[in-house]
Motif scaffolding. Sequence first.
Motif, mmCIF file in Angstrom:
data_model
loop_
_atom_site.group_PDB
_atom_site.id
_atom_site.type_symbol
_atom_site.label_atom_id
_atom_site.label_comp_id
_atom_site.label_asym_id
_atom_site.label_seq_id
_atom_site.Cartn_x
_atom_site.Cartn_y
_atom_site.Cartn_z
ATOM 1 N N PRO A 1 77.368 -27.593 -8.477
ATOM 2 C CA PRO A 1 78.579 -27.325 -7.698
ATOM 3 C C PRO A 1 79.459 -28.574 -7.636
ATOM 4 O O PRO A 1 78.955 -29.704 -7.613
ATOM 5 C CB PRO A 1 78.044 -26.953 -6.309
ATOM 6 C CG PRO A 1 76.637 -26.503 -6.561
ATOM 7 C CD PRO A 1 76.145 -27.339 -7.698
ATOM 8 N N ASN A 2 80.753 -28.387 -7.612
ATOM 9 C CA ASN A 2 81.666 -29.529 -7.639
ATOM 10 C C ASN A 2 81.441 -30.545 -6.521
ATOM 11 O O ASN A 2 81.589 -31.745 -6.748
ATOM 12 C CB ASN A 2 83.113 -29.043 -7.637
ATOM 13 C CG ASN A 2 83.578 -28.658 -9.035
ATOM 14 O OD1 ASN A 2 83.741 -29.506 -9.892
ATOM 15 N ND2 ASN A 2 83.750 -27.362 -9.265
ATOM 16 N N PRO A 3 81.073 -30.134 -5.288
ATOM 17 C CA PRO A 3 80.855 -31.155 -4.249
ATOM 18 C C PRO A 3 79.575 -31.969 -4.428
ATOM 19 O O PRO A 3 79.404 -32.997 -3.768
ATOM 20 C CB PRO A 3 80.762 -30.321 -2.952
ATOM 21 C CG PRO A 3 81.358 -28.997 -3.277
ATOM 22 C CD PRO A 3 81.050 -28.769 -4.726
ATOM 23 N N VAL B 1 75.766 -25.341 -19.243
ATOM 24 C CA VAL B 1 74.445 -25.761 -18.771
ATOM 25 C C VAL B 1 74.581 -27.069 -17.999
ATOM 26 O O VAL B 1 75.252 -27.997 -18.468
ATOM 27 C CB VAL B 1 73.471 -25.945 -19.954
ATOM 28 C CG1 VAL B 1 72.124 -26.454 -19.466
ATOM 29 C CG2 VAL B 1 73.301 -24.639 -20.720
ATOM 30 N N SER B 2 73.956 -27.139 -16.816
ATOM 31 C CA SER B 2 73.868 -28.363 -16.018
ATOM 32 C C SER B 2 75.261 -28.967 -15.788
ATOM 33 O O SER B 2 76.142 -28.293 -15.279
ATOM 34 C CB SER B 2 72.904 -29.343 -16.700
ATOM 35 O OG SER B 2 72.603 -30.424 -15.854
ATOM 36 N N TYR B 3 75.474 -30.240 -16.186
ATOM 37 C CA TYR B 3 76.786 -30.852 -15.970
ATOM 38 C C TYR B 3 77.902 -30.017 -16.588
ATOM 39 O O TYR B 3 79.024 -29.994 -16.075
ATOM 40 C CB TYR B 3 76.821 -32.276 -16.541
ATOM 41 C CG TYR B 3 78.226 -32.770 -16.793
ATOM 42 C CD1 TYR B 3 79.035 -33.193 -15.742
ATOM 43 C CD2 TYR B 3 78.762 -32.775 -18.091
ATOM 44 C CE1 TYR B 3 80.342 -33.615 -15.978
ATOM 45 C CE2 TYR B 3 80.052 -33.192 -18.324
ATOM 46 C CZ TYR B 3 80.844 -33.617 -17.279
ATOM 47 O OH TYR B 3 82.132 -34.015 -17.496
ATOM 48 N N GLY B 4 77.622 -29.305 -17.684
ATOM 49 C CA GLY B 4 78.636 -28.460 -18.298
ATOM 50 C C GLY B 4 79.187 -27.414 -17.348
ATOM 51 O O GLY B 4 80.318 -26.952 -17.517
ATOM 52 N N LEU C 1 76.794 -19.678 -15.881
ATOM 53 C CA LEU C 1 76.508 -21.028 -15.399
ATOM 54 C C LEU C 1 75.002 -21.157 -15.205
ATOM 55 O O LEU C 1 74.426 -20.516 -14.322
ATOM 56 C CB LEU C 1 77.246 -21.306 -14.087
ATOM 57 C CG LEU C 1 78.767 -21.074 -14.111
ATOM 58 C CD1 LEU C 1 79.381 -21.419 -12.756
ATOM 59 C CD2 LEU C 1 79.425 -21.888 -15.219
ATOM 60 N N ASP C 2 74.382 -21.984 -16.044
ATOM 61 C CA ASP C 2 72.927 -22.173 -16.025
ATOM 62 C C ASP C 2 72.618 -23.547 -15.444
ATOM 63 O O ASP C 2 73.116 -24.560 -15.944
ATOM 64 C CB ASP C 2 72.411 -22.061 -17.467
ATOM 65 C CG ASP C 2 70.890 -22.183 -17.572
ATOM 66 O OD1 ASP C 2 70.257 -22.590 -16.586
ATOM 67 O OD2 ASP C 2 70.350 -21.883 -18.644
ATOM 68 N N ALA D 1 83.015 -26.355 -16.680
ATOM 69 C CA ALA D 1 83.455 -24.955 -16.734
ATOM 70 C C ALA D 1 84.207 -24.563 -15.468
ATOM 71 O O ALA D 1 85.252 -23.898 -15.532
ATOM 72 C CB ALA D 1 82.232 -24.045 -16.931
ATOM 73 N N GLN D 2 83.684 -24.972 -14.305
ATOM 74 C CA GLN D 2 84.341 -24.625 -13.040
ATOM 75 C C GLN D 2 85.734 -25.236 -12.955
ATOM 76 O O GLN D 2 86.695 -24.581 -12.527
ATOM 77 C CB GLN D 2 83.491 -25.114 -11.864
ATOM 78 C CG GLN D 2 82.170 -24.368 -11.700
ATOM 79 C CD GLN D 2 81.249 -25.064 -10.728
ATOM 80 O OE1 GLN D 2 81.384 -24.931 -9.520
ATOM 81 N NE2 GLN D 2 80.309 -25.845 -11.252
#
Length: 386
Positions: A249-251, A221-224, A244-245, A228-229
């Motif tokens: 995105p990483n960028p 969830v969110s920052y999680g 993924l809730d 996970a990515q």
Amino acid sequence: MKQKARLVWTALLVAVILGGQWWWQRARKPDEVATAARIEQMGRLAFRPCTLPQPGTGLVTSAWCAPFQVPENWAKPEGRKIALRVAMIRSRAAKPAPDPVLYLAGGPGQSAIATWPALEPALAGVLLHRNVILMDQRGTGGSTPLNCPASPRVGDRRTRPAPGPRPRARLRALVARTRACLGALRRRGLDPADFTTTQAVSDLAALRQALGDPRLDLVAVSYGTRLAQQFAMRDPGAVRSMVLDSVVPNPVILGQGFGTDLDRALHADFALCTQSPACNRAFGNPWTTLIRLKRKLALDPPDVHFRTADGFRPLVETLTAARLVALVRLDAYSPLTAALLPLALHAADEGHYAPLMAESRWISRATEGTINVAMQLSVVCSEDVP
């Protein structure tokens, strides 16, 4: 004679106590006796029955817990170790599927274990077949938390902004509190540079290895979702599936879009009121009310007498523009709380601040129990600010 009688009565009393204990052990249900002595072995981890407190309530969640340690700095694996809190919610299946679900909380700074009660209803079907593993990310919850010294609360009358350039004064106060927090952490021997997503990914890899290298189903969830990515990029074979809730995105730079995202959400929520004849007639345009109220509070924040939502205790605190903004942002996360805003803003705009203040105090304390702000700063300052 009296002494002999006293000895006889003492012996009888001891016999009754011992007999009662024997009867109690025999009378207990077999599954209770078995559970008390049972160990659930997964890989190298030995899980034992435990209870997890639910913050802000007297309730607990039945679970299985296992001790787990990792290096504080993965670049120095032989150096200092830190303890991470790991728990398992046992599947109802007699033989759970080999791929457990691993829940990754948000924030950054949120405790997975503290937020489990809110997530549990959504994963009730999962528990029919799989175990759910919870691990507080390093720096949060029960995993070597980065705790700052207590600072005056927003809204405390002692924190009323001084006359003059308020934004500059607030910035100086924020810098001072941050430096005090950093000093307190270093006196504990902790280095916030070690409490980052990269280090947390290594923790997850170590946890999977300790569990016996199962493939994992990640629920993030969110920052999680960032965690996970990055874990999936590091070891794609370790992940069977991902949910993924509220994706980060990483960028994306955490915090960069908070203001504009909040404005969009509020406009969408308030449109439901302005498009409803009854709501519009009662409360007008909530957005216009919010902006007018924010400006009023910035110029003259009032001391508000109110009663707490959780105990009806009388209090007096200052309602500042910053406190209003914080409440509106947190309310916007849920349709239930967002629906309260038109009424609360309208009442406050007419000088009835108590409902707004009571809700602000309740919701801020609810989030304080699950978010570790120093951990949040460690991640954002090392990964997003640069």
